[in-house]
Scaffold this motif. Structure first.
Motif, short mmCIF file in Angstrom:
data_model
loop_
_atom_site.label_atom_id
_atom_site.label_comp_id
_atom_site.label_asym_id
_atom_site.label_seq_id
_atom_site.Cartn_x
_atom_site.Cartn_y
_atom_site.Cartn_z
N PRO A 24 48.52 37.87 76.72
CA PRO A 24 48.95 38.89 77.45
C PRO A 24 48.84 40.26 76.83
CG PRO A 24 50.82 37.35 76.83
CD PRO A 24 49.70 36.86 76.14
N LEU A 25 48.87 41.21 77.72
CA LEU A 25 48.53 42.64 77.17
C LEU A 25 49.67 43.04 76.26
CD1 LEU A 25 47.49 45.49 79.17
CD2 LEU A 25 49.53 45.80 77.68
N MET B 213 50.95 44.74 70.78
CA MET B 213 51.83 44.73 69.60
C MET B 213 50.78 44.28 68.41
SD MET B 213 54.75 45.18 68.03
CE MET B 213 55.87 45.43 69.27
N ALA B 214 49.97 43.46 68.36
CA ALA B 214 49.22 42.92 67.28
C ALA B 214 48.59 44.31 66.80
CB ALA B 214 48.35 41.83 67.83
N SER B 215 47.97 45.24 67.99
CA SER B 215 47.00 46.25 67.66
C SER B 215 47.81 47.28 66.63
CB SER B 215 46.61 46.89 68.75
OG SER B 215 45.79 46.10 69.33
N MET B 216 49.25 47.35 67.12
CA MET B 216 49.98 48.36 66.23
C MET B 216 50.39 47.78 64.88
SD MET B 216 50.91 50.88 68.17
CE MET B 216 52.45 51.78 67.74
N GLN C 43 41.43 43.10 62.70
CA GLN C 43 42.80 42.84 62.26
C GLN C 43 43.59 42.65 63.52
OE1 GLN C 43 43.68 43.22 59.02
NE2 GLN C 43 41.62 43.14 58.56
N THR C 44 43.52 43.14 64.59
CA THR C 44 44.03 42.75 65.79
C THR C 44 44.30 41.19 66.00
OG1 THR C 44 44.07 44.82 66.66
CG2 THR C 44 44.93 43.13 68.31
N GLU C 45 43.00 40.73 65.77
CA GLU C 45 42.90 39.21 66.09
C GLU C 45 43.72 38.54 65.17
OE1 GLU C 45 39.15 36.12 67.28
OE2 GLU C 45 38.82 38.01 65.74
N LYS C 46 43.88 38.98 64.00
CA LYS C 46 44.42 38.16 62.69
C LYS C 46 45.91 38.21 63.12
CE LYS C 46 41.75 39.19 58.93
NZ LYS C 46 41.73 39.82 57.53
#
Length: 129
Positions: free
Chosen positions: A48-49, A54-57, A124-127
């Motif tokens: 979900p968005l 949050m992962a991107s932040m 990095q977001t995927e991690k």
């Protein structure tokens, strides 16, 4: 692998075929990240968005990229950040309630894009998902 070599050699002998050569050699080496010719990098996550955002932040914080704006930007959920002399733009598009498309642009100047930095932000977001 032999086929890729044959395609590469055939393209080298043709005028103006560098783009085809790069595409042919890049097939199979993808990490699930899509590029377009204008330096924009895309990735769709089965999350979900809010979770992708949050992962991107977290990824940006880990990379020590300074976030300047976060939230609705021009009516679209996104993040604007600065990394040295690069302007980073991240947009999130809900494809479904559990699927989000992420778009990253890393601009060094009006005509110079840094695809490597954009790809790394996605990786990095995927991690963190």
């Amino acid at each position: 692998m032999k086929n890729a070599f044959i395609i590469a050699m055939a393209c080298l002998s043709l005028s103006g075929c560098q783009a085809v050569l790069l595409s042919a050699l890049g097939v199979g080496a993808s990490t699930g990240v899509s590029h377009s010719l204008n330096g924009i990098t895309y990735r769709t996550f089965a999350e979900p968005l809010p979770r992708v955002r949050m992962a991107s932040m977290i990824a940006l914080a880990r990379m020590r990229i300074d976030v300047s704006t976060s939230g609705l930007i021009e009516g679209v959920e996104g993040i604007r950040a600065l990394a040295g002399d690069r302007e980073i733009e991240i947009e999130f598009e809900p494809v479904s309630p559990n699927t989000t498309r992420m778009r990253v642009i890393a601009k060094k100047s009006a005509f110079v894009y840094d695809s490597a930095t954009a790809v790394e932000i996605i990786i990095q977001t995927e991690k963190y998902l």
